[in-house]
Each structure stands twice: as structure tokens, then as C-alpha cells.
Scaffold this motif. Sequence first.
Motif, mmCIF file in Angstrom:
data_model
loop_
_atom_site.group_PDB
_atom_site.id
_atom_site.type_symbol
_atom_site.label_atom_id
_atom_site.label_comp_id
_atom_site.label_asym_id
_atom_site.label_seq_id
_atom_site.Cartn_x
_atom_site.Cartn_y
_atom_site.Cartn_z
ATOM 1 N N HIS A 207 0.967 -1.160 0.012
ATOM 2 C CA HIS A 207 0.208 -0.079 -0.065
ATOM 3 C C HIS A 207 0.894 1.239 0.272
ATOM 4 C CE1 HIS A 207 -3.642 2.117 2.058
ATOM 5 N NE2 HIS A 207 -3.109 3.081 1.049
ATOM 6 N N HIS B 88 1.433 5.392 -2.446
ATOM 7 C CA HIS B 88 1.008 6.294 -3.257
ATOM 8 C C HIS B 88 2.178 7.164 -4.050
ATOM 9 C CE1 HIS B 88 -2.979 6.004 -1.587
ATOM 10 N NE2 HIS B 88 -2.456 5.607 -0.480
ATOM 11 N N HIS C 187 -5.083 6.193 -5.253
ATOM 12 C CA HIS C 187 -6.366 6.470 -5.018
ATOM 13 C C HIS C 187 -7.071 6.764 -6.485
ATOM 14 C CE1 HIS C 187 -6.203 7.669 -0.828
ATOM 15 N NE2 HIS C 187 -5.068 8.394 -1.145
ATOM 16 N N GLU D 287 -6.201 1.989 -4.644
ATOM 17 C CA GLU D 287 -7.012 2.106 -3.317
ATOM 18 C C GLU D 287 -8.098 2.782 -3.992
ATOM 19 O OE1 GLU D 287 -5.124 4.326 -0.369
ATOM 20 O OE2 GLU D 287 -6.597 3.914 1.156
ATOM 21 N N ASP E 55 1.072 2.576 3.425
ATOM 22 C CA ASP E 55 0.511 3.886 3.170
ATOM 23 C C ASP E 55 1.347 5.069 2.900
ATOM 24 O OD1 ASP E 55 -1.690 5.179 2.623
ATOM 25 O OD2 ASP E 55 -2.797 5.232 4.289
ATOM 26 N N HIS F 152 3.273 8.036 1.613
ATOM 27 C CA HIS F 152 2.616 9.150 0.691
ATOM 28 C C HIS F 152 4.118 10.184 0.256
ATOM 29 C CE1 HIS F 152 -1.283 8.492 1.860
ATOM 30 N NE2 HIS F 152 -1.733 8.991 0.939
HETATM 31 MN MN MN Z 1 -3.502 5.090 1.049
#
Ligand code: MN
Length: 280
Positions: free
Chosen positions: A12, A14, A44, A69, A252, A254
Amino acid sequence: MQTINKIIYDLHCHSTASDGALSPTEVVKRAHEKGVHHLALTDHDTVNGIHEAQRAAQHTKINLIPGIELSASWENKCLHIIGLGIDPSHPVLLQGIESQQNIRCDRAKKIAFKLEKKRIFGAYDAVKASAMDGMITRSHFAQFLVKNQHARDLQNAFDKYLGHGKPAYVSTVWADLPHVIDWIKQSGGIAVIAHPLRYNLTNRWMNRMLTAFTELGGQGIEVVTGRSNNDDIRRTHQYTQQYDLFASMGSDFHAPDQWVELGHLADLPIGSQPVWQLFD
Ligand code: MN
Ligand code: AMP
Ligand code: MN
Ligand code: MN
């Protein structure tokens, strides 16, 4: 300390295709530097970064798993569902993504309108420019608000303007959960509930959600996320046992120096059924 031979999964993260700070190539490079072996790029509501990430992965030993996601509506709540191992060119998935993109675009205009009522101007043009061809997210608005000194930092931008119930919050109807799971499955992927403890669900709602998710063919849940503590991991592990779900893990990630680093994750609890068993 990571042991030398441990295989590191991060399923996961981005890129600039949505609200990440690094290009897909840079994400893959950084993951490689951090010792990740299996990486899923999960932007996303878009697969636009995957092709570039796959190309970058060919120059490293990283196994790049195509992911996404997706934002989903369920019982008036917004859930994030990760699709792992999807075919990024599948027409059903692409059509779903197009509808999410329209929802994101409409929402962005509404958020900007609400900010104008607070005498903050120019937000829409700014987020459109900063998202470039990527998906516009609330993170882009948060960055705009910080840059223009309407908020101290990203968290403050959410607390002051963008979070639930705040002046620029726009309640949004995303594709519903059955559709989102169906797009993932039809495109050959595995549906995984992202960060299950971040929806503030009571036990009763959590059980309802997990029942609905598994009945619809969802197969996995994130047991270890970038910010989980031991209690979170124990609690989520119990859900995997109770609902016969596969366990996933993902940072997650970023941006560098924000939240959490690529691949820096606790181990899955003993007795877990790792989700990668399904695609190894
Ligand atoms: Mn995410
Ligand atoms: P969206 O999907 O457009 O509603 O944007 C959600 C994204 O905003 C999340 O994926 C996070 O990256 C970011 N986000 C949500 N809440 C916060 C917060 N409190 N502080 C910083 N970023 C946040
Ligand atoms: Mn995000
Ligand atoms: Mn999320």
C-alpha cells in the motif's frame, strides 16, 4: 532491525498519480533502497502510475504488484478498498475508475466553492495544477491551504477545513461497496480492506462491515499498516481469524519524512494467512 534474509512486502503506497509526493519511478527506487522486495502501488482511484512503476521495477529486483485504493460508499460511510494484482487495463475497472474520477472532480469544485465562502480563493485551479494529470484528493487541498498560510500543516488543514464536519467538508457518494469489489474481482484482483481501524466503527458496525465485505467476495484486510501499534495488530488479526480473511500489510507511504517510510512495517502475527499466498 531487519534480518538480512527477511522478505519485505509493502502492499500500500502512493505516487504522484494520486496524492503521493514521488513519481512512480521514484517510489520504486526508494522502495528498493529501503529493502522492499514486493511492492504494490495503490494510488487513489487510478492505475495511471502502474505502467511507469512496472518499467522502473524492471531495473531493480522489486516485484511490482499492480494495485489501486478505491473509495467506496457503504452505509453512508467511506471505506478504502485496496485491489491487489488487478489487471490495470481491464475495461470494467477502467470504466469504474472513470466514474470515480468524475466524482472526485465534482467534489473538488464543491470543496473550492466552500473555501470561497471562507474567503479562500483560487483553490480549484491550484489543486488542478498540482495534481497535474493525477487524481485530485483532499491532500492537494491541504497542501494548498498550508502553502497559502491558511493552515499550519496538513493535519491542521484537515482539522480546520477539510475533515468531517468542517467548513469545506463535502459529503461524497462514491461507488458502492458491491461495485467496487466487483471491479476488483473482475479485473483479476483481490479486494482488501485498507486501514480498518481508521473508520471509527463501533464493534457492532465493524462486524457488520466485515460480514458485508466477506459476503461480497472481499478476501483480505490490512493487519499491519504504517501506523498500527501492537493492540491494533492483535485486534485486526482476530478479525482475520473470525472472518477467514487473508492478512495484508502496507505502509500507506505518501512522502519522505511524513507519516511512515516504505517497507518499515511490523511483522504479521504468527498464524496469519498472508494475502500474498494468493498471488505468489
Ligand atoms: Mn492510502
Ligand atoms: P480523499 O480520498 O480525497 O478524501 O483524500 C484522502 C487522503 O487525504 C488520505 O488518503 C490521506 O492521504 C489524506 N488525509 C486524510 N486525513 C488526513 C489528515 N488528518 N492529515 C493528513 N492527511 C490526511
Ligand atoms: Mn492519500
Ligand atoms: Mn486510505
